[in-house]
Design an enzyme around this catalytic site. Structure first.
Site, short mmCIF file in Angstrom:
data_model
loop_
_atom_site.label_atom_id
_atom_site.label_comp_id
_atom_site.label_asym_id
_atom_site.label_seq_id
_atom_site.Cartn_x
_atom_site.Cartn_y
_atom_site.Cartn_z
N SER A 1 0.81 -1.05 0.00
CA SER A 1 0.09 -0.17 0.36
C SER A 1 0.72 1.32 -0.04
O SER A 1 0.41 2.26 -0.17
CB SER A 1 -0.90 0.05 1.19
N ASN B 1 -4.24 5.80 -0.70
CA ASN B 1 -3.50 6.09 0.54
C ASN B 1 -2.89 7.75 0.46
O ASN B 1 -2.92 8.14 1.42
CB ASN B 1 -2.34 5.05 0.69
N1 3HC Z 1 -11.31 -3.48 7.66
C1 3HC Z 1 -11.75 -4.83 7.84
N2 3HC Z 1 -12.98 -5.22 8.46
C2 3HC Z 1 -14.23 -4.38 7.96
C3 3HC Z 1 -13.62 -2.90 7.58
C4 3HC Z 1 -12.45 -2.73 7.38
N3 3HC Z 1 -11.96 -1.52 6.73
N4 3HC Z 1 -14.88 -2.60 7.36
C5 3HC Z 1 -15.84 -3.44 7.69
N5 3HC Z 1 -15.33 -4.44 8.11
C6 3HC Z 1 -15.79 -5.73 8.56
C7 3HC Z 1 -16.92 -5.23 9.81
O1 3HC Z 1 -16.37 -5.31 11.04
C8 3HC Z 1 -17.99 -6.46 9.79
O2 3HC Z 1 -17.32 -7.43 10.22
P1 3HC Z 1 -18.15 -8.54 11.40
O3 3HC Z 1 -19.08 -9.20 10.48
O4 3HC Z 1 -17.09 -9.41 11.69
O5 3HC Z 1 -18.57 -7.42 12.39
C9 3HC Z 1 -18.07 -6.67 8.34
O6 3HC Z 1 -16.83 -5.95 7.87
C10 3HC Z 1 -19.38 -6.12 7.61
O7 3HC Z 1 -19.28 -4.59 7.96
P2 3HC Z 1 -20.69 -3.91 8.19
O8 3HC Z 1 -21.40 -4.68 9.38
O9 3HC Z 1 -20.17 -2.29 8.32
O10 3HC Z 1 -21.38 -4.31 6.79
P3 3HC Z 1 -21.92 -3.53 5.81
O11 3HC Z 1 -22.22 -4.22 4.62
O12 3HC Z 1 -22.97 -2.37 6.11
O13 3HC Z 1 -20.69 -2.61 5.23
C11 3HC Z 1 -18.62 -2.28 4.16
C12 3HC Z 1 -19.53 -3.00 4.90
C13 3HC Z 1 -19.02 -1.64 2.92
C14 3HC Z 1 -17.28 -2.87 4.07
C15 3HC Z 1 -18.30 -0.94 5.29
O14 3HC Z 1 -18.25 -1.39 6.44
C16 3HC Z 1 -17.30 -0.25 4.70
O15 3HC Z 1 -17.49 0.74 3.90
N6 3HC Z 1 -16.31 -0.07 5.67
C17 3HC Z 1 -15.13 0.80 5.41
C18 3HC Z 1 -14.05 -0.02 4.70
C19 3HC Z 1 -12.79 1.00 4.23
O16 3HC Z 1 -12.86 2.12 4.18
N7 3HC Z 1 -11.90 0.34 3.64
C20 3HC Z 1 -10.82 0.99 3.31
C21 3HC Z 1 -9.72 0.50 4.45
S1 3HC Z 1 -8.19 1.20 3.70
C22 3HC Z 1 -7.37 -0.13 3.01
O17 3HC Z 1 -7.84 -1.04 2.86
C23 3HC Z 1 -6.17 0.58 2.50
C24 3HC Z 1 -5.02 -0.08 3.19
O18 3HC Z 1 -3.65 0.11 2.37
C25 3HC Z 1 -4.40 0.83 4.32
#
Ligand code: 3HC
Length: 282
Positions: A119, A190
């Protein structure tokens, strides 16, 4: 160039996610970890995710069966030798990554594409250490991999059109959207996301509002699905600190400098959800 067999290096948060989506979309997939314990943990997390997702109708029993049929785990690097593409998702340490790619370079035929899910590191810094820089791309997935639609696909100055097209095609077959990116630290997401996350920590340091209120403000005021401090806990504060260090070294701009609170929390082992505590308790 057709991709049929996919190798994944690392079965942590990202590697297990990439293994999941590859196998679920019909690719023969082999995921490699350094120990049986880590492999079992990673494969177990895929099963846990599937159980919850099926109960919430976010995944199907068919997807679960595809994964059972197509995904195998290994602790031997040699088992990746006949893959058409190997995607690396191990620790953000250029020395370790180059060491493993060096070994794979000897094991895999010339036709195998190498990809990194880094990343923050530059793809060219890995590609140039192999004998196949034209076969090297960046494939940056997002967490949680089965749910997030985006993959940044990175073309370096040496990536061949054939390799890039095969990588783009692979992403498309995973039902994800590819955004082609220049090989620059942090790519698109990022580069923009990290200063925002660090600013949320700075707001907390400045006592602007409580963690919950900072998160609520961004969710309700800007429509983000999750607040910045919650997202930091999910990404991992240790991972964020490491990304921040690489980005600051590259850009030397204050928006990438790690806030004191981030350093302190990492030193105290409060690195987010995986440790049971970050900005919140889990
Ligand atoms: N990382 C890990 N797990 C995540 C997560 C994340 N960023 N976001 C959500 N989850 C998990 C939740 O904890 C949940 O797990 P559980 O069932 O064990 O409780 C599951 O995903 C489902 O989440 P929701 O209950 O929120 O379900 P929805 O269907 O309403 O939404 C989603 C799912 C669309 C993934 C929403 O939670 C979302 O948009 N989350 C933010 C995701 C995000 O911003 N990702 C980018 C991260 S940055 C990255 O990856 C780059 C790296 O290089 C740093």
């Amino acid at each position: 160039m057709e991709i049929k067999k996919v190798g994944i290096l690392g079965c942590g948060l990202m590697g297990s996610g990439v293994a999941h989506v590859s196998a679920a979309n019909g690719y023969e997939t082999v995921v490699c970890e350094v120990s049986q314990e880590l492999l079992d943990k990673g494969l177990g997390s895929i099963q846990k995710y599937l159980t919850k997702a099926i109960a919430r109708k976010k995944a199907t029993v068919f997807e679960k069966r595809m994964i059972a049929d197509n995904l195998t785990g290994t602790t031997k690097l040699e088992d990746l030798k006949d893959c058409d593409i190997v995607i690396e998702a191990i620790t953000e340490d250029i020395k370790i990554k180059n060491e493993v790619f060096g070994k794979l370079d000897k094991l895999c035929p010339k036709s195998t594409i190498f990809a990194s899910n880094t990343s923050s590191l530059k793809i060219s810094d890995m590609a140039k250490e192999t004998k196949r820089p034209e076969k090297f791309v960046g494939l940056h997935f997002f967490n949680p991999v089965p749910m997030m639609k985006l993959v940044e696909v990175v073309k370096t100055a040496t990536t061949s059109d054939e390799t890039f097209d095969a990588a783009m095609q692979y992403v498309k077959t995973l039902d994800k959207v590819a955004v082609p990116c220049k090989d620059t630290t942090g790519f698109v997401v990022n580069r923009l996301l990290v200063p925002y996350l660090l600013d949320a920590i700075r707001a907390l340091e400045a006592d602007v509002a409580s963690p919950k209120d900072i998160d609520n403000a961004m969710m309700l005021g800007c429509g983000y699905p999750m607040g910045p401090l919650t997202l930091l806990d999910f990404v991992g504060l240790d991972t964020t600190l490491s990304i921040t260090g690489i980005m600051y070294d590259e850009f030397k701009q204050p928006q990438y400098a790690a806030p004191e609170l981030l350093k302190k929390m990492v030193a105290e082992g409060k690195i987010g959800k995986k440790s049971g505590e970050g900005f919140y308790k889990y």
